[in-house]
Design an enzyme around this catalytic site. Sequence first.
Site, PDB file in Angstrom:
ATOM      1  N   HIS A  67     -12.356  -7.887  -5.530  1.00 50.06           N
ATOM      2  CA  HIS A  67     -12.231  -7.021  -6.655  1.00 50.06           C
ATOM      3  C   HIS A  67     -13.458  -7.239  -7.593  1.00 50.06           C
ATOM      4  CE1 HIS A  67      -8.317  -7.415  -4.945  1.00 50.06           C
ATOM      5  NE2 HIS A  67      -7.762  -6.333  -5.450  1.00 50.06           N
ATOM      6  N   GLU A 115       0.687  -1.049  -0.044  1.00 50.28           N
ATOM      7  CA  GLU A 115       0.106   0.104   0.063  1.00 50.28           C
ATOM      8  C   GLU A 115       0.923   1.230  -0.079  1.00 50.28           C
ATOM      9  OE1 GLU A 115      -3.031  -2.468  -0.347  1.00 50.28           O
ATOM     10  OE2 GLU A 115      -2.727  -0.242  -0.759  1.00 50.28           O
TER      11      GLU A 115
HETATM   12  C1  LIG Z   1      -4.354  -5.596  -0.742  1.00 51.26           C
HETATM   13  C2  LIG Z   1      -4.412  -5.095  -1.981  1.00 51.26           C
HETATM   14  N1  LIG Z   1      -5.511  -3.959  -2.128  1.00 51.26           N
HETATM   15  C3  LIG Z   1      -5.757  -3.323  -3.464  1.00 51.26           C
HETATM   16  C4  LIG Z   1      -4.424  -2.705  -3.848  1.00 51.26           C
HETATM   17  O1  LIG Z   1      -3.642  -1.981  -2.982  1.00 51.26           O
HETATM   18  O2  LIG Z   1      -4.015  -2.756  -5.010  1.00 51.26           O
HETATM   19  C5  LIG Z   1      -6.610  -2.244  -3.346  1.00 51.26           C
HETATM   20  C6  LIG Z   1      -8.083  -2.564  -3.432  1.00 51.26           C
HETATM   21  C7  LIG Z   1      -8.503  -2.629  -4.925  1.00 51.26           C
HETATM   22  C8  LIG Z   1      -7.544  -1.761  -5.415  1.00 51.26           C
HETATM   23  N2  LIG Z   1      -6.577  -1.093  -4.258  1.00 51.26           N
HETATM   24  C9  LIG Z   1      -5.986   0.066  -4.081  1.00 51.26           C
HETATM   25  O3  LIG Z   1      -5.580   0.516  -3.241  1.00 51.26           O
HETATM   26  C10 LIG Z   1      -5.880   1.262  -5.299  1.00 51.26           C
HETATM   27  N3  LIG Z   1      -6.837   2.227  -4.843  1.00 51.26           N
HETATM   28  C11 LIG Z   1      -4.330   1.342  -5.651  1.00 51.26           C
HETATM   29  C12 LIG Z   1      -4.349   2.275  -6.772  1.00 51.26           C
HETATM   30  O4  LIG Z   1      -4.752   1.866  -7.831  1.00 51.26           O
HETATM   31  O5  LIG Z   1      -3.748   3.405  -6.793  1.00 51.26           O
HETATM   32  C13 LIG Z   1      -4.965  -6.042  -3.173  1.00 51.26           C
HETATM   33  O6  LIG Z   1      -6.126  -6.166  -3.316  1.00 51.26           O
HETATM   34  N4  LIG Z   1      -4.011  -6.882  -3.432  1.00 51.26           N
HETATM   35  C14 LIG Z   1      -2.520  -6.801  -3.262  1.00 51.26           C
HETATM   36  C15 LIG Z   1      -1.961  -8.224  -3.830  1.00 51.26           C
HETATM   37  C16 LIG Z   1      -3.184  -8.555  -4.569  1.00 51.26           C
HETATM   38  C17 LIG Z   1      -4.415  -8.012  -4.289  1.00 51.26           C
HETATM   39  C18 LIG Z   1      -5.327  -9.179  -3.568  1.00 51.26           C
HETATM   40  O7  LIG Z   1      -5.220  -9.118  -2.323  1.00 51.26           O
HETATM   41  O8  LIG Z   1      -6.005  -9.970  -4.169  1.00 51.26           O
HETATM   42 ZN   LIG Z   2      -2.271  -2.457  -5.099  1.00 53.16          ZN
END
Ligand SMILES: C[C@H](N[C@H](C(=O)O)[C@@H]1CCCN1C(=O)[C@@H](N)CC(=O)O)C(=O)N1CCC[C@H]1C(=O)O
Ligand SMILES: [Zn+2]
Length: 589
Positions: free
Chosen positions: A454, A325
């Site tokens: 997602h 993050e």
């Molecule tokens: C834990 C991580 N949370 C996402 C990330 O940090 O990508 C969150 C939720 C969806 C997008 N998001 C964001 O924070 C965006 N706003 C960042 C941006 O685009 O600026 C995540 O979902 N991961 C990490 C490993 C694989 C996946 C999972 O856990 O399956």
């Molecule tokens: Zn991410």
Amino acid sequence: MEPYAFEKSTKKHFENCCLYFQVNKSVEVAQIEKEWARRANARFDWEKLKDSYIVRQFKKITHIGIAAMKDESKLQRLNHVMSEMEEIYSGGKVCLSTGDCHALEPGLTRLLATSRDYDLLQEVWVKWREVTGKKMKNLYSEFVELINEAHRDGGYSDTAAAWKSKYESETFEQDIEDLFIQLGPLYKQLHAFVRRKLMSVYGKDKFPTSGHIPAHLFGNMWSQQWNSLLDLLQPYDKESVDVTPAMKEQNYTALKMFQVSDEFFQSLGMLKMPKAFWEHSMIEKPKGRQVQCHASAWNFYNKKDFRVKQCTDVTMSDLITVHHEMGHIEYYLMYKDKPIVFQNGANPGFHEAVGDVLALSVSTPKHLQKINLLKNVVDDKESDINFMLSMALDKIAFLPFGYLMDQWRWSVFSGETPPSQYNEKWWQLRCKYQGISPPVMRSEDDFDPGAKYHIPANTPYIRYFVSFIIQFQFHKALCKAANQTGPLHTCDIYRSKEAGKLLSDVLKLGSSKPWEYAMEKIVGSRKMDAAPVMEYFKPLIDWLVEQNSQDESIGWEDECPMPPTGHSTQLSARFCLIGILTFLTMVIF
Ligand SMILES: C[C@H](N[C@H](C(=O)O)[C@@H]1CCCN1C(=O)[C@@H](N)CC(=O)O)C(=O)N1CCC[C@H]1C(=O)O
Ligand SMILES: [Zn+2]
């Protein structure tokens, strides 16, 4: 939504605010975006301009996502449906036969990571899907219709085409398929090793003869990363590289975990977290208030407000997520003075890779010892294998999942997979690519994709598959810049200002240049390449091949097996029919 739109809606959205606010605000914002795009298109034929930098800006201004929806009431409905699905997901709570009730974080996550009780794991796995995916099945099919209309209004054939356009490459789909095929043998070796170990824990009879591994045994709700199994799988008896116990002994807090990550970025000469970050981030699960706990990073597009929202648990897994993050925040900071249309990653995979690249160094036993989380690090082959296996359980295990999530969604958006086959298609991909199978019967009454954040949140996912490839390319390049000479898997770029500069110079570009240009600036080539992944894991691959040499059944059948138990459903009805027909054929002939 385009960047500036975040300023109005994100502050409230960040706090998981009311449905009304999100829906109405985004319609108003959409009108502004549409007006910007109209003016850009109305003025003159900007595509003919000589200055490619200006042309690139116009191109991005005219691509406004779902705000292109012509029918405002449909846009309102689309936002409403998305909010409803997100509410279902974040409100998911499971009450077990033990009498305890848990939310996903931290309760169910901890249970799945630590329990070795086959039936309890199965109950958690089934019930989470009942309170999430199953409840949003109809909403999702309506969502698909509406979002496709929005993207068609924006000039795309469907939503998948809009998502893929972010990679600005005609060969993108073929390129990722080639990478997936190239890394398939490595995944198969890991799968065979893990399957054999899990059979010794749960009993061979719990595993289908097709070679699949029941999906609920991986220590993770979605079988996407298998780190929690390290205590079962670590082959050599050395101090575990999972430093969760040491973190707890040293009274680590969520704040301390974020400070460790912030300090690593600063050690590279990169940007430290601004005051607003420490003031406004939510890094622990608040008491008595329902929030969306799935960790996320937020850019408020005002050059000073950047936040992380995470229900941080004191575990090594969450320490890695903290770096992930914070990697997003670092990227936001690096490009914050670019024109707003360029305040994005070079491509979405770049944004996902930043934090993970640093985490590749942080995770090394050498670094964990530097920060006093590992005591007696022994530098021998057995410790190496233990460490690389722990990394493979995160990075290699993930590849088929990272690949199939959007294979499923692209097939849904294109109409190839109609609502009546959502779950069947999902399990076809899960069985074929991951070599896992549902522990109980599934049907079209279920909607298992909806059990993964997602999908209701409508966040594209191929970005993580891309990240898990390019982060090793970046790691190799940054290790070279840091004059790290040993094997790639032992490299730690900590305190290397050269590595930090190489990375920063590219992050500052945002999306102002095509991603191949950015890739060339870091790694010296313009293509995604699996060679650094293979180089990093080479010693482990050789070891796994040797370990599996007695195992004649490496791999699994493409088709899903008949799960051991469960109510009859369409999927199983088909199996029963095949069984009856086979029996009759034998009797008659
Ligand atoms: C834990 C991580 N949370 C996402 C990330 O940090 O990508 C969150 C939720 C969806 C997008 N998001 C964001 O924070 C965006 N706003 C960042 C941006 O685009 O600026 C995540 O979902 N991961 C990490 C490993 C694989 C996946 C999972 O856990 O399956
Ligand atoms: Zn991410």
